[in-house]
Enzyme design. Structure first.
Site, mmCIF file in Angstrom:
data_model
loop_
_atom_site.group_PDB
_atom_site.id
_atom_site.type_symbol
_atom_site.label_atom_id
_atom_site.label_comp_id
_atom_site.label_asym_id
_atom_site.label_seq_id
_atom_site.Cartn_x
_atom_site.Cartn_y
_atom_site.Cartn_z
ATOM 1 N N GLY C 188 0.830 -1.193 0.000
ATOM 2 C CA GLY C 188 0.000 0.000 0.000
ATOM 3 C C GLY C 188 0.867 1.245 0.000
ATOM 4 N N CYS C 189 0.236 2.367 -0.319
ATOM 5 C CA CYS C 189 1.001 3.611 -0.438
ATOM 6 C C CYS C 189 1.485 4.083 0.934
ATOM 7 C CB CYS C 189 0.162 4.679 -1.122
ATOM 8 S SG CYS C 189 -1.558 4.772 -0.597
ATOM 9 N N TYR C 190 0.576 4.146 1.911
ATOM 10 C CA TYR C 190 1.020 4.559 3.250
ATOM 11 C C TYR C 190 2.113 3.627 3.776
ATOM 12 C CZ TYR C 190 -2.980 7.829 3.770
ATOM 13 O OH TYR C 190 -3.880 8.848 3.645
ATOM 14 N N THR C 192 4.286 1.977 2.281
ATOM 15 C CA THR C 192 5.565 2.205 1.605
ATOM 16 C C THR C 192 6.303 3.391 2.214
ATOM 17 O OG1 THR C 192 4.778 1.241 -0.472
ATOM 18 C CG2 THR C 192 6.608 2.806 -0.631
#
Lengths: 385, 385, 385, 385
Positions: C188-190, C192
């Site tokens: 997921g972006c968060y 990462t």
């Protein structure tokens, strides 16, 4: 008597925003002692369709109106909810919960703002008590010719008798008619920006009816609060585009108003553009002057038309109107500029599409219909930056 | 008596916005018959530094204030200009032209809002007539310890006597002191969002003074109207960044207020972020509860602290404050949330940095200083969308 | 051999973007002569769920990839449409029309990017030919413990065997495992932005596992292209708010990664915020250093961890990462700052949520899985302003 | 040979982005083995004025160009600084530090992009070695008549001989002349959006030269990176305005190009508008068709003109170009629509003002001047959302 925005606590501890029965002018004295509801306001207002942006804007504007108090709010899908749950920015407003339109009681309502979607409004307004004053913000009663309504909206008009009665609510142009009206069809936002400068010029025969080219730009709130992919932040931010080229539904309304002013059939070129901003609207209008007419003549005519108006302001020569200078307010700023092409002129007109282009003008109209000073509760200054 | 926003034409044809001498409460009766200037307002206001955003915001807010009328505006670089040429959104305001501060006459001024840059203000306020009430929006008189001023601002304080007299203007916390003050140091925007929730909790010993972590987010208007590359649209839009990490000048003001409340030295972690928006500020505050304390206790304490307040609103449990729900208004919305880490809580507080974070709170303070109801002229509802 | 972005016309007059079978490194030589489809690319790619933002971002990134050519695109509701009609910014891409997933043929596909919504992906991936390499951008295979999946997603995991096989695709941390993987669960972006700085510090025992406080900020594109009122331009522009406080579904993924690194159960405080911007993500992370550790130690450890990495860049001391400096690119910028609270530090990490936070890292992973240089086709520089 | 975007480490441990001498076409073979500098690129490029937005955009675009490598960057006020300190988004680019123009050495430069402000460029270009190829992005060499330059820029032209030699760089229209040019005057952004659709129509005599009305909209980056109050985020966001009405300096350039195409003096109505977005430009053009001509004729003519072009794309009938669909790319999207006014048509054309409107077209021109395929290094797909 207390007339400013102050507050006191009611006995049950909830905050109430109480004002005395302030009278602004002789005509409005009658309201001063007539009614006393919870809001302490003289005129009881219903907002039909309160869950959209024009509805919430009515609530915002009325929060400081000395005479109008909201006693009814409808919203079918949000029935049972409070205004603060649907629009958290209005959480301090002590208002009745929303009800479905079918459950609405009009016994304690004197006037309504009808903020419903186009097409649904005719039947609802037909069913309202005849004693109510109505300002309809939809497009349903704006076109005098019901044939034209059918052509542009794809269905027959279902209240042709009411259409005959409806007065078009471009306040500065039709003030006298609005005073006597029971049902006012509030103008569209684009038509407001376009007719305010062009009607006086056409009436004075200073511009030609041919080659009228209107390039208009609108903020996104004009599209309403409906969930559409095309209006997502990611689809709108940092970009622009034209839409509805030659086919925008405001065209017949614009042409109706200009044709009336010109006493001739006017066909306009009208191209709206969607801007990455929530509020604000500009029409850049390219016109051909009639032979012998100069920019100076146009400027003078607009000055004559609007120098006594509260909300329509012709800027000093050379000053360019910016939409951000009317944000949140009921003002329309105008100016006229020379064109490089001899004989032509460029007119720029800006408004906040939700205020002078919708709810603000609606309130202006109801003030007029109720015999109040037209600017009552409307002198909010623009919010900048 | 006339108390709403209506207008009439003066004899020379210019628009004047006239109001009668409305009285809002017993304390303010004295103003009702005292003075009658052009504006028809009882209290004559000077705005020093009217060409910045906090100055223009004072003008916007006062446009509908029943008792305060602006009679003096200063702006050194814009001396000789009208408010409408410096801030075209205020073009309808009929106000005196700006003058240089050195040319300002204070004979017809009762109170001033001082909207000048940090550092320049001490000398100017020192030179003002002692009869004036002053609300200073700069940071110059916020720090009780002048040694701390020197440490953070890199120069000695030039008006230490005035500093002793100055009252810190966090209205809800220090209302009684403000009532009696002549000089109020209006709080910074970040300190306002942070102290409003934390002061009652620290006073009640519900949260620890250690590990107070504040992640704050601000709109760009807080940086003022100065032309800086870093604040260009192209440098701000569509991105965020932290700035002033550990070194932001609001730190001593925050720690001063929290230490006072806690009766102990508080050192905070404070990291501001610049957001791509003009107005709005949020502080997300991560706190450790004292042993045995629950979220419910924090909520109850905040409820007790603010349930009678007009402008500080504790939302219902679970409802998240949004900055857009206070835009253009003087409200502060608060709430408290459980953290995943046991024993910790998360507090969210939002304001409009130019209103409750600057000019709105300044007006709230002057209302208090003048014996007026604190909300006079401040009940603008938030502008959304 | 031809390796740049040039074009030639195909025999039927349509534009084709043809490249020769360029070889980037010894490992990838094998692809050079293996296949020759219409695209002239060695590896045939399927994009499942091509009508969302992560799908279109895959297409954008692959437009200049020398070895990966798209031969299949699925999108159930847009089946039959071209990429140019669904995403007009990709109109120049000569790609197969979208088909419904049920009609997809995988005979000419070597690898797929699975860009489908969370929850729908397990069954689809189960049904894919075992010969395919798969990078799954959904959350479906990110949690090693299927019990945890059920807890956070409210339904049992439907492909537990595949879960055992799945490798978590945080490239810089798990590169060796990814090389050998058939199914990669793209982070997921968060997670990462949070794991990239914290994993090396936790592994080196430089920061405590307690009181880890993460204040994260995201652009709106992370919410996808679905039509939701909450994501309208008018609801997002010019404001911010926290959301999903303590309940965001990225929490278990974050805690899993940090716990693995720390060899201890880590519970974080994680509060995401929605920003008025389309792309970009920042995590501001507040950590407690282990006894005796200094900021300098953290900086050195991050330098060691990332100095040979293409896409993770530790900035010079004191330089603040801005999201706008990674827009459109696969870079992650990092830095570490002292806190005012002794013993604590502040870490800032920024990415483009759609690139390093989704499709870019997915491509980075497939490069690794295919034995290509990891940066192949990924060296787009950020778009600023 | 290596032709994709991969990287290797240089001996000193810094990252270098090395590419082999890829050959794209027979004409460019000559470069393949000619030079070998640090960058490994065949053609050595100087960027004069690298600290502005057009300069940084050249750097971004060249980052992946197989043959052009930057060996010189000048910026007077930022002399001594690295590109990463002036433009942090370019931090991964391993480029020479900026030098003052007076200290620039041109011995290792084959071609320059001149990104200097209007007015300063003439003297600098006069002093450059004659062996250099030059693409000038300023307005200094765009007007063939130096009298016209003086009229619009208020000062005599200081390099009239060079003016005679300069070729106007509207690539699709003047490709053959550009091939042979040493000095190319790169077109302005507005003139590019306007001439691309109008030149073919005027040449074919399909539209009248009278009543050409152009309503243009631009992102703010066109105003450059200079610190001006008018371009602050707070002054630009959430609003629009016209500017430079009838007086914009792009007018003579537009009229020059259209007059050449029409073989007659053309006077246009041109009104630019500033949009709240960083990049993007649209011209909405209102034209009168010559007698007997139809929309279909215009469409066919544009199709003939551009069907073999890489970067100018006529959309399918009825599809509206959006600026967001070209963001970051060198494409121009066009379409033509019927007007409600009989005999008139509406043309919409969009570009990214910094790419096709500036640095992208400059690179396109240098590709042509160097005998490379025109699209070399330019096939970036638009960044959306």
């Amino acid at each position: 008597m207390e007339g400013s925005w102050s507050e006191t606590k009611s006995s049950n501890g909830r905050k109430l925003h109480i004002r005395g029965s302030v009278t602004s002018s002789p005509q409005s004295v009658q309201f001063a002692e007539a009614k006393a509801e919870k809001s302490g306001k003289a005129v009881r207002i219903g907002v039909l369709g309160a869950s959209g942006y024009t509805g919430s804007e009515i609530v915002r504007l009325l929060a400081n109106h000395p005479h109008f108090g909201i006693t009814l709010m409808t919203a079918d899908r949000k029935a049972g909810q409070s205004i603060g749950s649907v629009f958290p920015h209005l959480i301090t407003q002590d208002l009745p919960d929303m009800v479905a339109i079918k459950d609405a009681k009009f016994s304690n309502v004197d006037a309504v703002f009808c903020c419903l979607p186009h097409g649904t409004t005719q039947d609802i307004i037909k069913a309202l008590p005849k004693s109510l004053k109505i300002v309809d913000l939809s497009a349903d009663f704006r076109l005098q010719e019901i044939a034209e309504y059918e052509e542009w909206y794809g269905q027959p008009h279902r209240a042709p008798d009411l259409q005959k009665e409806a007065v078009y609510g471009l306040t500065e142009i039709l003030r006298e008619e609005i005073k006597a009206a029971r049902l006012v069809a509030n103008p569209g936002c684009y038509p407001t920006t376009i007719q305010l400068p062009l009607v006086p010029l056409l009436k004075a025969n200073l511009i030609e009816t041919r080659n009228l080219i209107i390039d208009a730009k609108s903020g996104v709130s004009g599209a309403g609060r409906g969930a559409k992919e095309a209006n997502l932040y990611t689809e709108i931010a940092e970009g622009i585009h034209s839409y509805g080229i030659t086919r925008h539904r405001h065209v017949p309304e614009i042409e109706q108003g200009l044709s009336d002013a010109a006493h001739a059939k006017v066909t306009v070129s009208f191209t709206p553009h969607l801007m990455p901003m929530s509020r604000g609207m500009q029409s850049t209008i390219y016109v051909e002057m009639t032979p012998g007419v100069t920019i100076e003549d146009l400027y003078k005519q607009l000055k004559i038309a609007y120098e006594d108006e509260e909300f329509v302001i012709l800027l000093e020569k050379g000053v360019v109107p910016h939409t951000r200078n009317v944000r949140g307010s009921n003002y329309c700023l105008l100016n006229v500029f020379p064109d490089r092409i001899p004989g032509r002129a460029i007119i720029v007109s800006v408004i906040d599409n939700l205020v002078k282009g919708a709810s603000g003008q609606a309130l202006q109209n109801l003030n007029v219909m109720m015999g109040l000073p037209e600017n009552t509760g409307l002198l909010y200054q623009p919010l900048f930056p």
